[in-house]
Enzyme design. Structure first.
Site, PDB file in Angstrom:
ATOM      1  N   HIS A  15       0.874  -1.177   0.000  1.00  0.00           N
ATOM      2  CA  HIS A  15       0.000   0.000   0.000  1.00  0.00           C
ATOM      3  C   HIS A  15       0.911   1.227   0.000  1.00  0.00           C
ATOM      4  O   HIS A  15       2.028   1.163   0.530  1.00  0.00           O
ATOM      5  CB  HIS A  15      -0.834  -0.046   1.286  1.00  0.00           C
ATOM      6  CG  HIS A  15      -1.926   0.970   1.369  1.00  0.00           C
ATOM      7  ND1 HIS A  15      -1.683   2.284   1.679  1.00  0.00           N
ATOM      8  CD2 HIS A  15      -3.264   0.854   1.207  1.00  0.00           C
ATOM      9  CE1 HIS A  15      -2.850   2.933   1.696  1.00  0.00           C
ATOM     10  NE2 HIS A  15      -3.819   2.088   1.417  1.00  0.00           N
ATOM     11  N   ASP A  53       3.152  -4.429   8.027  1.00  0.00           N
ATOM     12  CA  ASP A  53       1.917  -3.676   7.847  1.00  0.00           C
ATOM     13  C   ASP A  53       0.773  -4.679   7.970  1.00  0.00           C
ATOM     14  O   ASP A  53       0.520  -5.460   7.053  1.00  0.00           O
ATOM     15  CB  ASP A  53       1.939  -3.006   6.459  1.00  0.00           C
ATOM     16  CG  ASP A  53       0.584  -2.442   6.057  1.00  0.00           C
ATOM     17  OD1 ASP A  53      -0.403  -2.609   6.814  1.00  0.00           O
ATOM     18  OD2 ASP A  53       0.505  -1.825   4.975  1.00  0.00           O
ATOM     19  N   GLN A  64      -4.512  -5.209   6.890  1.00  0.00           N
ATOM     20  CA  GLN A  64      -5.521  -6.098   6.295  1.00  0.00           C
ATOM     21  C   GLN A  64      -5.557  -7.471   6.966  1.00  0.00           C
ATOM     22  O   GLN A  64      -6.325  -8.335   6.568  1.00  0.00           O
ATOM     23  CB  GLN A  64      -5.241  -6.272   4.794  1.00  0.00           C
ATOM     24  CG  GLN A  64      -5.332  -4.986   4.010  1.00  0.00           C
ATOM     25  CD  GLN A  64      -6.730  -4.402   4.018  1.00  0.00           C
ATOM     26  OE1 GLN A  64      -7.725  -5.106   4.192  1.00  0.00           O
ATOM     27  NE2 GLN A  64      -6.819  -3.093   3.845  1.00  0.00           N
ATOM     28  N   LYS A  72     -10.388  -1.069  10.645  1.00  0.00           N
ATOM     29  CA  LYS A  72     -10.561  -2.194   9.723  1.00  0.00           C
ATOM     30  C   LYS A  72     -10.906  -3.472  10.492  1.00  0.00           C
ATOM     31  O   LYS A  72     -11.094  -4.530   9.913  1.00  0.00           O
ATOM     32  CB  LYS A  72      -9.293  -2.401   8.895  1.00  0.00           C
ATOM     33  CG  LYS A  72      -9.020  -1.241   7.930  1.00  0.00           C
ATOM     34  CD  LYS A  72      -7.877  -1.587   7.022  1.00  0.00           C
ATOM     35  CE  LYS A  72      -7.225  -0.374   6.392  1.00  0.00           C
ATOM     36  NZ  LYS A  72      -8.006   0.251   5.337  1.00  0.00           N
ATOM     37  N   CYS A 103      -4.706   2.533  -3.724  1.00  0.00           N
ATOM     38  CA  CYS A 103      -3.446   3.028  -3.148  1.00  0.00           C
ATOM     39  C   CYS A 103      -2.295   2.053  -3.369  1.00  0.00           C
ATOM     40  O   CYS A 103      -1.408   1.925  -2.529  1.00  0.00           O
ATOM     41  CB  CYS A 103      -3.592   3.337  -1.658  1.00  0.00           C
ATOM     42  SG  CYS A 103      -4.741   4.665  -1.330  1.00  0.00           S
TER      43      CYS A 103
END
Lengths: 425, 155
Positions: A133, A208, A211, A234, A383
Site C-alpha cells: 500500500h 503492515d 488487512q 478495519k 493506493c
C-alpha cells in the site's frame, strides 16, 4: 433469499446473529438494502463498539494519566484496559509494547521516521515488496531520501505472491517492511518465513498488518517481527485508532518521533528526557474514546470468533476468516462465469478480498452502477499504483468481505455486475 | 437556446426516466454524442485532475461566430471537445459540454451547475475524490477565465 450455500455457512456460524449487531446493515442505500463489500477500506461497527465509545463521552470523559480526579482515573483505567486487551489479542509480551496511533499509516510513519534516524546511513537499503500500500512505500521513500538510503523491491509473481527467489537482501539491508495481507489482492504473505530469514541477517522487520488484523490470528511473538502496525477501523473498531506493536528492546532504542505532552519525563529549555514506554511514542492527548472502542471491538471479535482453528501450519485462521473464505470461493466461482472477467490476485492463501477487471468495462462505471443497486465496492488503484502497473491495469473493482456478509449478498453483487456489464457493453 | 434553457431541457429529458437504470442508460447514450477531442489534444497535459477515470478536455475559441456579453460587448464563443475512458464519465462530460458549448466566457463563468443535482446525478457532485465532476466544471470555468482575459487584451 436462502441458497444451498447459505445453509452450509450457517452450520456452526450464525451469520444472522452477527448481522443483528450491526445497526448500519438495516440502512437502505439508493432505495436498496445495503450490501457492504468495502470492508478492506473500513469495516462496519457492531453496536457494542458504538456504545462503548459513546458511553465514555457520556459517563467518564476526562483526560488520561495526569489527573488526580476520579473521572481521569476511570478514563485512564478504561484506556489501559484496552491496551491490555490488545496485548493479549496479539500476544505481545508487555502492555507497554502496544503503542496507540491514529492508524496503520501513522504507525508506519512512526516506524520509518524513528528507525530511519536510528539505523539508516548513506548507502544502506530498505526492502519492501511490490504489493505494498502507498502507506508502506512513501514513508520509507522519505526516510531513504533523508538518510541517503535506497529502497529495494521484492518482485511479485503473476498470481500476486512474493517471488521469494528474488528477495533483494544484501549486507546493506537494514530494514524489511512488508504487508501481512495485500489490500488489493487479498494475498496472505508468508511473513513468518521471510522475517526469520531477515532476522538471521540482523535486519529489523516491520509488518503492515492493516488487512490482517480482522482476518488472521495475529501473534507477534510467533511471527517474530520487530514492529507490527494495524488500524482499529478495519477490525470493527472506530476510525482514527491504531496500534504499533514494538519489541521492548527495540522501542527502548528508538528515538521519539513526535514531541509534546505525555511523552516527556522532564523538560528544560536545554534538554528533555523521555517518558517510559509506551508514552515516549504517544505525544499529546490520545483518541481516548476511540481506544476504548477499539478495546471493545477486539473483545467483541474474540467473543464471536471463538472457534480459532489451525487452517494451515503457517497461518491460524479464525471462524470469521473461514466464513469469509466460503464467500470468497463462491464469489470467485460465480464472477468467473462472466465473459471477459479476470481476477487479479490468485494466490493460494487469500483473505476474503476479490479484485477483478472486465474487458471493455471501466471499474469506475461498474462501481457507479453497483452503487445504484445498493452495493458498495471499491474501485480504482486501491493506493497500490506500483502493483497496478505490474498487472498492466489502471484499476480494479474490489469486493472485500467481513464476518457479517452472506452468500445471498455475493449473489446480489454477481447479478449487479452482470446488469452493469450489459449496460456498458 | 440559452444556457439556462439547455439546462432546463436536460432536466426535462431526464425527468422522463423513473428508475436509475434508464437514467444511466440515457447518460451513457449521451456520452456517445460527445464532441470528441482531436488526437493531438488527447495528451496528459489535457487530463482533468481528480477523476478516477481519465478525462481529457480541450477548449478553443469558435471562429465562426461571436456572442454578446452581458455588458453588450462582442465576445468570442468557446468550443469544448473531450473524451474519457469510462462511459458514465463520458456521459457526464457530454452533459457539461452540451450546456457550455458555444457560450461566451462570461456565460460559462457565471453559470450555475445545480441542474446536475436536479437530474438525479447528485452523487457525482459529492466532494469524493473518486469522481471528477467538480474538477471538470472547474476546468471548464478556468478555460473560460483564460479566454476572457485574452479576448480583453486583444480588444
Amino acid at each position: 433469499m436462502s441458497t444451498k450455500a447459505d445453509t452450509v455457512v450457517k452450520k456452526g456460524y450464525n451469520v444472522e446473529e452477527i448481522r443483528a449487531q450491526f445497526p448500519i446493515l438495516k440502512e437502505l442505500v439508493n432505495g436498496k438494502p445495503l450490501v457492504y463489500f468495502d470492508n478492506a477500506a473500513t469495516s462496519q461497527k457492531p453496536r457494542r463498539v458504538i456504545k462503548a465509545e459513546s458511553a465514555y463521552y457520556a459517563t467518564i470523559n476526562a483526560n488520561v494519566h495526569r489527573g488526580v480526579h476520579t473521572l481521569s482515573t476511570k478514563a485512564t483505567e478504561a484506556q489501559e484496559a484496552a491496551r491490555e486487551t490488545i496485548r493479549k489479542h496479539i500476544n505481545a509480551k508487555h502492555a507497554h509494547e502496544v503503542i496507540f496511533t491514529s492508524g496503520t499509516t501513522a504507525g508506519i510513519n512512526l516506524a520509518a521516521m524513528s528507525l530511519g534516524q536510528l539505523l539508516l546511513k548513506k548507502g544502506d537499503e530498505v526492502v519492501i515488496s511490490g504489493m505494498e500500500h502507498h502507506s508502506n512505500i512513501v514513508p520509507w521513500q522519505l526516510a531513504c531520501e533523508w538518510h541517503g538510503a535506497k529502497l529495494k523491491l521484492i518482485p511479485i509473481t503473476d498470481s500476486g505472491e512474493w517471488d521469494l527467489k528474488q528477495v533483494p537482501f544484501s549486507d546493506k539491508t537494514r530494514i524489511l517492511a512488508i504487508s501481512h495481507v495485500s489490500n488489493t489482492l487479498g494475498t496472505i504473505n508468508p511473513v513468518k518465513e521471510l522475517i526469520a530469514e531477515a532476522r538471521k541477517r540482523g535486519i529489523i522487520t516491520v509488518v503492515d498488518g492493516a488487512q490482517a488484523i480482522a482476518h488472521l490470528n495475529v501473534d507477534v511473538q510467533d511471527l517474530g517481527c520487530d514492529l507490527y502496525a494495524f488500524s482499529g477501523h478495519k477490525a470493527y473498531g472506530p476510525t482514527g485508532t491504531g496500534v504499533l506493536y514494538g519489541r521492548e528492546e527495540l522501542l527502548e532504542r528508538m528515538p521519539p518521533w513526535q514531541g509534546g505532552g505525555e511523552m516527556i519525563d522532564t523538560v528544560t529549555l536545554e534538554k528533555s528526557t523521555w517518558a517510559r514506554l509506551p508514552f515516549k511514542f504517544e505525544a499529546g492527548t490520545p483518541h481516548i474514546a476511540g481506544i476504548i472502542g477499539l478495546g471493545e471491538a477486539i473483545r467483541w471479535m474474540e467473543d464471536y470468533d471463538f472457534a480459532f482453528a489451525k487452517a494451515s501450519a503457517e497461518q491460524c485462521k479464525s471462524a470469521f476468516a473461514a466464513h469469509e473464505h466460503l464467500l470468497l470461493e463462491h464469489a470467485s466461482k460465480e464472477l468467473l462465469t462472466i465473459d471477459g472477467l479476470r481476477i487479479i490476485g490468485t494466490a493460494k492463501e487469500k483473505v476474503g478480498v476479490i479484485s477483478f477487471v472486465i474487458d471493455g468495462v471501466h471499474h469506475y462505471d461498474l462501481g457507479t452502477l453497483l452503487d445504484q443497486q445498493g452495493i458498495a465496492v471499491r474501485t480504482g488503484h486501491h493506493c497500490t499504483q506500483p502493483l497496478m502497473d505490474h498487472f498492466g491495469v489502471s484499476g480494479t473493482t474490489r469486493a472485500s468481505f467481513a464476518c457479517f456478509n452472506t452468500i445471498a449478498e455475493v449473489d446480489a453483487m454477481v447479478d449487479g455486475v452482470k446488469k452493469g456489464v450489459n449496460m456498458l457493453r | 437556446m440559452s444556457l439556462a434553457q439547455t439546462q432546463q431541457e436536460l432536466i426535462s429529458e431526464f425527468a422522463l426516466f423513473s428508475d436509475w437504470q434508464d437514467r444511466y442508460e440515457h447518460l451513457i447514450e449521451l456520452g456517445k454524442d460527445l464532441p470528441l477531442i482531436a488526437p493531438e489534444h488527447k495528451v496528459d497535459d489535457n487530463l482533468v485532475r481528480g477523476c478516477q477515470s481519465r478525462v481529457w478536455l480541450h477548449a478553443e475559441l469558435s471562429n465562426a461566430s461571436t456572442g454578446l456579453s452581458v455588458t453588450g460587448h462582442k465576445e468570442p464563443l468557446i468550443r469544448f471537445t473531450a473524451d474519457s475512458d469510462a462511459m458514465i464519465t463520458k456521459g457526464i462530460v457530454a452533459l457539461l459540454v452540451r450546456v457550455f458549448n458555444d457560450r461566451t466566457p462570461q456565460e460559462i463563468i457565471g453559470a450555475s451547475t445545480d441542474f446536475i443535482d436536479q437530474i438525479g446525478l447528485r452523487a457525482h457532485l459529492s466532494p469524493n475524490r473518486a469522481n471528477g465532476l467538480s474538477a471538470m466544471i472547474d476546468q471548464m470555468k478556468r478555460y473560460a477565465v483564460a479566454f476572457s482575459a485574452t479576448s480583453r487584451q486583444g480588444s
